[in-house]
Design a protein around this motif. Sequence first.
Motif, short mmCIF file in Angstrom:
data_model
loop_
_atom_site.label_atom_id
_atom_site.label_comp_id
_atom_site.label_asym_id
_atom_site.label_seq_id
_atom_site.Cartn_x
_atom_site.Cartn_y
_atom_site.Cartn_z
N LYS A 9 0.83 -1.20 0.00
CA LYS A 9 0.00 0.00 0.00
C LYS A 9 0.86 1.25 0.00
CE LYS A 9 -0.69 0.23 4.95
NZ LYS A 9 -1.62 0.30 6.04
N THR A 10 0.24 2.36 -0.35
CA THR A 10 0.90 3.65 -0.34
C THR A 10 1.62 3.85 0.99
OG1 THR A 10 -0.71 4.63 -1.85
CG2 THR A 10 0.49 6.15 -0.45
N GLY A 11 2.89 4.27 0.89
CA GLY A 11 3.69 4.50 2.09
C GLY A 11 4.60 3.34 2.44
N ASP A 12 4.30 2.13 1.95
CA ASP A 12 5.19 0.98 2.18
C ASP A 12 6.47 1.15 1.39
OD1 ASP A 12 3.27 -0.26 3.77
OD2 ASP A 12 2.68 -1.73 2.25
N SER A 13 7.54 0.56 1.87
CA SER A 13 8.80 0.54 1.15
C SER A 13 8.81 -0.65 0.20
CB SER A 13 9.96 0.43 2.13
OG SER A 13 11.18 0.48 1.47
N CYS A 14 9.24 -0.42 -1.02
CA CYS A 14 9.29 -1.48 -2.04
C CYS A 14 10.43 -2.46 -1.72
CB CYS A 14 9.50 -0.83 -3.41
SG CYS A 14 9.52 -1.99 -4.77
N VAL A 15 10.12 -3.74 -1.67
CA VAL A 15 11.11 -4.75 -1.34
C VAL A 15 11.68 -5.46 -2.57
CG1 VAL A 15 10.20 -5.14 0.97
CG2 VAL A 15 9.35 -6.52 -0.93
N ARG A 45 13.44 -1.16 -5.85
CA ARG A 45 13.59 -1.56 -4.45
C ARG A 45 14.07 -0.37 -3.61
NH1 ARG A 45 17.48 -6.26 -1.99
NH2 ARG A 45 16.67 -6.08 0.10
N GLY A 46 13.45 -0.19 -2.44
CA GLY A 46 13.82 0.89 -1.54
C GLY A 46 12.97 2.15 -1.70
N ARG A 47 12.29 2.28 -2.83
CA ARG A 47 11.39 3.43 -3.05
C ARG A 47 10.10 3.23 -2.26
NH1 ARG A 47 13.42 7.91 -5.65
NH2 ARG A 47 14.38 7.36 -7.60
N VAL A 48 9.34 4.29 -2.12
CA VAL A 48 8.07 4.24 -1.39
C VAL A 48 6.91 4.18 -2.38
CG1 VAL A 48 6.57 5.51 0.20
CG2 VAL A 48 9.04 5.46 0.59
N ASN A 56 -5.47 11.99 -5.28
CA ASN A 56 -4.81 12.28 -4.01
C ASN A 56 -5.25 11.30 -2.91
OD1 ASN A 56 -2.95 13.71 -2.48
ND2 ASN A 56 -4.51 15.04 -1.64
N ARG A 57 -5.24 10.00 -3.27
CA ARG A 57 -5.68 8.95 -2.35
C ARG A 57 -4.67 7.83 -2.28
NH1 ARG A 57 -11.40 7.24 -4.13
NH2 ARG A 57 -11.29 6.05 -2.22
N GLY A 58 -4.63 7.17 -1.11
CA GLY A 58 -3.79 6.00 -0.94
C GLY A 58 -4.30 4.84 -1.77
N ALA A 59 -3.37 3.96 -2.16
CA ALA A 59 -3.74 2.85 -3.03
C ALA A 59 -3.04 1.56 -2.60
CB ALA A 59 -3.36 3.16 -4.47
N TYR A 60 -3.61 0.45 -3.03
CA TYR A 60 -2.95 -0.85 -2.93
C TYR A 60 -2.30 -1.13 -4.27
CZ TYR A 60 -5.42 -1.76 1.41
OH TYR A 60 -5.90 -1.68 2.69
N TRP A 61 -1.12 -1.74 -4.23
CA TRP A 61 -0.36 -2.08 -5.44
C TRP A 61 -0.02 -3.56 -5.40
CZ3 TRP A 61 -0.19 1.62 -8.94
CH2 TRP A 61 -0.34 2.95 -8.52
#
Length: 67
Positions: A9-15, A45-48, A56-61
């Motif tokens: 989700k928005t705000g998570d760090s990409c692994v 990897r490492g990006r948010v 302007n809304r949070g999302a699931y990826w």
Amino acid sequence: MANLGDRFKTGDSCVASGSYVFDGYTSEPSTPQPTQEERVIPLERGRVFPPIRSTNRGAYWKLQRLQ
């Protein structure tokens, strides 16, 4: 390490570097939908994980392809 189909989700760090597809908003309502350009994003990897800018809304990826 991430697996294909894993959801973030928005705000998570990409692994894992790869291609991610929009998989819904983090809050209701489910409309309006993001623009076509916002539906699939490349992320390193490492990006948010970003929000959907047009709404302007949070999302699931969801991870659809590893790089």
